[in-house]
Write a protein that holds these residues in place. Structure first.
Motif, PDB file in Angstrom:
ATOM      1  N   GLU A 303       0.825  -1.220   0.000  1.00 21.35           N
ATOM      2  CA  GLU A 303       0.000   0.000   0.000  1.00 21.35           C
ATOM      3  C   GLU A 303       0.852   1.260   0.000  1.00 21.35           C
ATOM      4  O   GLU A 303       0.374   2.342  -0.353  1.00 21.35           O
ATOM      5  N   TRP A 304       2.107   1.161   0.386  1.00 21.78           N
ATOM      6  CA  TRP A 304       2.998   2.319   0.374  1.00 21.78           C
ATOM      7  C   TRP A 304       3.488   2.659  -1.041  1.00 21.78           C
ATOM      8  O   TRP A 304       4.109   3.696  -1.249  1.00 21.78           O
ATOM      9  N   GLY A 305       3.240   1.788  -1.977  1.00 21.36           N
ATOM     10  CA  GLY A 305       3.772   1.993  -3.322  1.00 21.36           C
ATOM     11  C   GLY A 305       2.820   2.642  -4.294  1.00 21.36           C
ATOM     12  O   GLY A 305       3.149   2.807  -5.466  1.00 21.36           O
ATOM     13  N   ASP A 306       1.631   3.039  -3.821  1.00 20.51           N
ATOM     14  CA  ASP A 306       0.638   3.613  -4.731  1.00 20.51           C
ATOM     15  C   ASP A 306       0.961   5.047  -5.129  1.00 20.51           C
ATOM     16  O   ASP A 306       0.628   5.490  -6.219  1.00 20.51           O
ATOM     17  N   ARG A 307       1.600   5.794  -4.235  1.00 19.86           N
ATOM     18  CA  ARG A 307       1.874   7.210  -4.492  1.00 19.86           C
ATOM     19  C   ARG A 307       2.864   7.737  -3.457  1.00 19.86           C
ATOM     20  O   ARG A 307       3.160   7.067  -2.473  1.00 19.86           O
ATOM     21  N   GLY A 308       3.345   8.949  -3.707  1.00 15.73           N
ATOM     22  CA  GLY A 308       4.210   9.590  -2.741  1.00 15.73           C
ATOM     23  C   GLY A 308       3.395  10.172  -1.599  1.00 15.73           C
ATOM     24  O   GLY A 308       2.173  10.010  -1.537  1.00 15.73           O
ATOM     25  N   PRO A 309       4.045  10.875  -0.671  1.00 18.44           N
ATOM     26  CA  PRO A 309       3.337  11.450   0.467  1.00 18.44           C
ATOM     27  C   PRO A 309       2.201  12.372   0.021  1.00 18.44           C
ATOM     28  O   PRO A 309       2.414  13.273  -0.795  1.00 18.44           O
ATOM     29  N   GLN A 310       1.017  12.150   0.568  1.00 16.36           N
ATOM     30  CA  GLN A 310      -0.157  12.934   0.179  1.00 16.36           C
ATOM     31  C   GLN A 310      -0.433  14.103   1.119  1.00 16.36           C
ATOM     32  O   GLN A 310      -1.360  14.870   0.892  1.00 16.36           O
ATOM     33  N   ASN A 311       0.356  14.223   2.159  1.00 17.95           N
ATOM     34  CA  ASN A 311       0.144  15.283   3.145  1.00 17.95           C
ATOM     35  C   ASN A 311       1.365  16.190   3.254  1.00 17.95           C
ATOM     36  O   ASN A 311       1.679  16.711   4.317  1.00 17.95           O
ATOM     37  N   PRO A 319       6.376  25.308   6.255  1.00 19.18           N
ATOM     38  CA  PRO A 319       6.323  24.130   7.123  1.00 19.18           C
ATOM     39  C   PRO A 319       5.185  24.100   8.148  1.00 19.18           C
ATOM     40  O   PRO A 319       4.571  23.047   8.319  1.00 19.18           O
ATOM     41  N   PRO A 320       4.845  25.186   8.844  1.00 16.66           N
ATOM     42  CA  PRO A 320       3.778  25.079   9.835  1.00 16.66           C
ATOM     43  C   PRO A 320       2.466  24.616   9.205  1.00 16.66           C
ATOM     44  O   PRO A 320       2.004  25.179   8.212  1.00 16.66           O
ATOM     45  N   GLY A 321       1.901  23.552   9.741  1.00 17.72           N
ATOM     46  CA  GLY A 321       0.627  23.076   9.242  1.00 17.72           C
ATOM     47  C   GLY A 321       0.709  22.070   8.115  1.00 17.72           C
ATOM     48  O   GLY A 321      -0.320  21.660   7.576  1.00 17.72           O
ATOM     49  N   VAL A 322       1.914  21.633   7.737  1.00 22.15           N
ATOM     50  CA  VAL A 322       2.068  20.605   6.715  1.00 22.15           C
ATOM     51  C   VAL A 322       2.379  19.292   7.437  1.00 22.15           C
ATOM     52  O   VAL A 322       3.496  19.093   7.911  1.00 22.15           O
ATOM     53  N   PRO A 323       1.423  18.379   7.535  1.00 17.25           N
ATOM     54  CA  PRO A 323       1.553  17.212   8.420  1.00 17.25           C
ATOM     55  C   PRO A 323       2.790  16.361   8.181  1.00 17.25           C
ATOM     56  O   PRO A 323       3.405  15.882   9.141  1.00 17.25           O
ATOM     57  N   PHE A 324       3.178  16.153   6.922  1.00 13.41           N
ATOM     58  CA  PHE A 324       4.303  15.258   6.667  1.00 13.41           C
ATOM     59  C   PHE A 324       5.589  15.776   7.294  1.00 13.41           C
ATOM     60  O   PHE A 324       6.478  14.985   7.642  1.00 13.41           O
ATOM     61  N   PHE A 325       5.718  17.082   7.450  1.00 19.82           N
ATOM     62  CA  PHE A 325       6.948  17.666   7.971  1.00 19.82           C
ATOM     63  C   PHE A 325       6.833  18.027   9.446  1.00 19.82           C
ATOM     64  O   PHE A 325       7.638  18.794   9.973  1.00 19.82           O
ATOM     65  N   GLU A 326       5.822  17.464  10.114  1.00 16.71           N
ATOM     66  CA  GLU A 326       5.660  17.664  11.545  1.00 16.71           C
ATOM     67  C   GLU A 326       5.774  16.320  12.249  1.00 16.71           C
ATOM     68  O   GLU A 326       6.064  15.295  11.635  1.00 16.71           O
ATOM     69  N   GLY A 328       4.089  13.278  13.963  1.00 19.98           N
ATOM     70  CA  GLY A 328       2.796  12.630  14.044  1.00 19.98           C
ATOM     71  C   GLY A 328       2.696  11.456  13.113  1.00 19.98           C
ATOM     72  O   GLY A 328       3.669  11.063  12.450  1.00 19.98           O
ATOM     73  N   GLN A 329       1.510  10.850  13.041  1.00 21.41           N
ATOM     74  CA  GLN A 329       1.306   9.733  12.139  1.00 21.41           C
ATOM     75  C   GLN A 329       1.467  10.179  10.688  1.00 21.41           C
ATOM     76  O   GLN A 329       1.073  11.273  10.318  1.00 21.41           O
ATOM     77  N   GLU A 330       2.069   9.308   9.883  1.00 22.02           N
ATOM     78  CA  GLU A 330       2.312   9.563   8.468  1.00 22.02           C
ATOM     79  C   GLU A 330       3.188  10.801   8.237  1.00 22.02           C
ATOM     80  O   GLU A 330       3.100  11.454   7.209  1.00 22.02           O
ATOM     81  N   SER A 331       4.030  11.128   9.218  1.00 23.68           N
ATOM     82  CA  SER A 331       4.975  12.228   9.052  1.00 23.68           C
ATOM     83  C   SER A 331       6.317  11.674   8.572  1.00 23.68           C
ATOM     84  O   SER A 331       6.464  10.469   8.340  1.00 23.68           O
ATOM     85  N   PHE A 332       7.288  12.532   8.455  1.00 24.97           N
ATOM     86  CA  PHE A 332       8.606  12.105   7.969  1.00 24.97           C
ATOM     87  C   PHE A 332       9.287  11.145   8.929  1.00 24.97           C
ATOM     88  O   PHE A 332      10.207  10.418   8.536  1.00 24.97           O
ATOM     89  N   ILE A 333       8.874  11.102  10.202  1.00 23.94           N
ATOM     90  CA  ILE A 333       9.491  10.177  11.150  1.00 23.94           C
ATOM     91  C   ILE A 333       8.631   8.941  11.394  1.00 23.94           C
ATOM     92  O   ILE A 333       8.964   8.111  12.232  1.00 23.94           O
ATOM     93  N   SER A 334       7.521   8.813  10.672  1.00 22.52           N
ATOM     94  CA  SER A 334       6.704   7.605  10.768  1.00 22.52           C
ATOM     95  C   SER A 334       7.390   6.464  10.018  1.00 22.52           C
ATOM     96  O   SER A 334       8.362   6.669   9.290  1.00 22.52           O
ATOM     97  N   VAL A 342      14.354   7.277   3.236  1.00 25.01           N
ATOM     98  CA  VAL A 342      15.696   6.777   3.525  1.00 25.01           C
ATOM     99  C   VAL A 342      16.267   5.998   2.349  1.00 25.01           C
ATOM    100  O   VAL A 342      15.826   6.103   1.221  1.00 25.01           O
ATOM    101  N   ARG A 343      17.196   5.132   2.654  1.00 31.83           N
ATOM    102  CA  ARG A 343      17.967   4.443   1.625  1.00 31.83           C
ATOM    103  C   ARG A 343      17.094   3.566   0.741  1.00 31.83           C
ATOM    104  O   ARG A 343      17.441   3.291  -0.397  1.00 31.83           O
ATOM    105  N   GLU A 344      15.947   3.132   1.266  1.00 31.36           N
ATOM    106  CA  GLU A 344      15.097   2.288   0.445  1.00 31.36           C
ATOM    107  C   GLU A 344      14.586   2.994  -0.804  1.00 31.36           C
ATOM    108  O   GLU A 344      14.297   2.358  -1.801  1.00 31.36           O
TER     109      GLU A 344
END
Length: 501
Positions: A303-311, A319-326, A328-334, A342-344
């Motif tokens: 399911e991770w291969g369907d598209r890039g980050p949608q948030n 940056p403020p208010g952009v979930p992927f860069f904060e 939380g769930q589905e963020s850059f540290i999820s 990363v390397r993958e």
């Protein structure tokens, strides 16, 4: 060279581990007209994540240019008693079409005089951009080096050395009047298959550079993109063999837009992006998406291969208010964020792209590395993405392909890869100081220079007495350099840099 930058290079004692850094001389937004002289930046101030920077040796110095200082500025203690060769980049409009439509060197007499003046001033050499779109313009494997033969001969006869930049991108969006496109036969393929170029989430293509998704696909008259780059490099080396190691001292290899190893996340000239927008991920051509699907299946998450980050916002999001860069769930540290970045995948694919091209370049130049007299320095360039550097996620770097955050050093894998090929690292646009940038954009050009320069020198240095500075490149030659005020600043600076003192 990118459209900003003169520069400094750091060269380690071992030629197998080099770091090359550039600082800009060019006036930014036409507000700085004087040449600037070397000065020291104060020690890097405490970061939001102060412990991250405590490992940096305080005895190391950062170089910058200050418009307020005169040519009598002191030179860094670490640079005393060694020569630092100065290169000057050729004008953007070096070539022009004659009445028949053929390209030729423009203003030949004026250029000859300018080269002689630079030599008398103490300039060591000239940096020349060699464009794929000029040399292999009309048909695959049909190379026409005539323009560069004439130019290299002119430069050599002026007593100057050469830094050659082999460029596989287009700069038409940046210089519509003087820009160089990709080869015409590549553009023809792109008309029927826009997926040979990077695409954003809206499906908009960037025709400045081929997507790394086609690196190993034989879409170009039976050749892969990597084979096209390799053939060009080998043909160049064969054509100019008498110059390499004697007149040609440094060869940089283009790895992406503006010659830099990065994705075109911040496109210039087409209205999509404006500073300080975070940019967008560039992974939506069909070849990269297929690779993403394969990578996702390999880690058991199809399911991770369907598209890039949608948030992850859009080009001009902050940056403020952009979930992927904060946080939380589905963020850059999820888990998903780490997989994608990363390397993958996104960052890792970029490093693999550079690894493959530099391996071919290093192999083509291997025979010139046998002796010190004929050795040539291989150079690779990255982008100076300094805005939003003082945030946790470094979003502008992430979209450009550098998985560098407050929690992870994204430049260490890059430096390790370069060291395997004996390549130097070239970083543009770093004349700026933190206090010269808008505070609200959390920029830190000083921090980026600290991390990509000094940290990697410490990590890769094989000798405690490694040289600090390899060379300095001024970007670029134009009429302003020869004005009385600028020339009177420029000449003393060059002579200090290029002589023992």
């Amino acid at each position: 060279m990118a459209e900003c930058g003169g520069g400094i290079a750091h060269r380690l004692a071992s030629r197998r581990c080099c770091v090359f850094k550039e600082l800009s001389f060019i006036d930014r937004r036409r507000t700085r007209n004087n040449f600037r002289n070397v000065s020291m930046i104060p020690p890097f101030k405490k970061h939001l994540f102060g412990t991250r920077w405590r490992s940096l040796g305080v005895s190391y110095r950062i170089l910058s240019m200050d418009a307020r200082e005169k040519s009598t500025s002191t030179v860094l203690e670490s640079s005393k008693h060694k020569r630092v060769p100065v290169f000057v980049v050729m004008p953007i409009d070096t070539f022009g079409a004659d009445a028949s439509g053929s390209l030729r060197i423009k203003r030949l007499k004026a250029l000859t005089v300018s080269l002689k003046a630079l030599k008398l001033a103490g300039v060591h050499g000239i940096a020349v951009e060699v464009w794929w779109g000029i040399v292999e313009r009309f048909a695959p494997l049909e190379y026409n080096w005539r323009l560069y033969e004439d130019l290299f001969r002119l430069i050599s006869e002026s007593g100057l050395k050469l830094h050659v930049a082999l460029y596989f991108h287009s700069n038409v969006h940046q210089h519509r009047k003087w820009g160089v496109s990709l080869p015409l036969w590549i553009a023809e393929i792109g008309k029927s298959n826009k997926d040979i170029y990077y695409q954003d989430k809206s499906g908009l293509s960037n025709a400045d550079y081929l997507t790394l998704g086609v690196d190993r696909l034989p879409l170009f008259n039976g050749r892969t993109a990597l084979q096209c780059y390799e053939d060009f490099i080998v043909n160049f080396a064969n054509k100019f063999e008498p110059y390499i190691g004697s007149i040609i001292e440094e060869i940089s290899v283009g790895l992406g837009p503006s010659g830099e190893l990065r994705y075109p996340a911040h496109p210039l000239g087409d209205g999509r992006w404006q500073f300080p927008g975070i940019g967008e991920f560039q992974c939506y051509d069909k070849y990269m998406m297929e690779d993403l699907r394969i990578a996702a299946c390999q880690v058991g998450k199809p399911e991770w291969g369907d598209r890039g980050p949608q948030n992850a916002g859009c080009y001009n999001s902050l940056p403020p208010g952009v979930p992927f860069f904060e946080d939380g769930q589905e963020s850059f540290i999820s888990d998903y964020g780490r997989f994608f970045l990363v390397r993958e995948w996104y960052s890792g694919k970029l490093i693999c792209h550079a690894d493959a091209i530099l391996a071919k370049a290093a192999n083509a130049l291997k025979k010139y590395q046998q002796t010190v007299e004929t050795s040539v320095l291989l150079v690779a360039k990255i982008g100076g993405i300094y805005w939003w550097y003082q945030t946790i996620s470094h979003p502008a770097e992430l979209t450009a392909g550098y998985y560098n955050t407050a929690l992870r050093d994204g430049y260490d894998p890059l430096a390790s890869m370069l060291s395997r090929h004996g390549a130097a690292l070239h970083i543009p646009c770093l004349e700026m100081m933190d206090n010269e940038t808008p505070p609200s954009y959390l920029c830190s050009p000083e921090g980026l220079l600290q991390q990509t320069g000094l940290r990697q020198i410490l990590a890769n240095c094989n000798h405690p007495q490694a040289e600090a500075v390899r060379s300095f490149t001024y970007f670029r030659m134009n009429e302003k350099i020869f004005s009385v005020e600028n020339w009177n600043n420029f000449v003393p600076f060059v002579r200090k840099m290029s002589s023992d003192y």
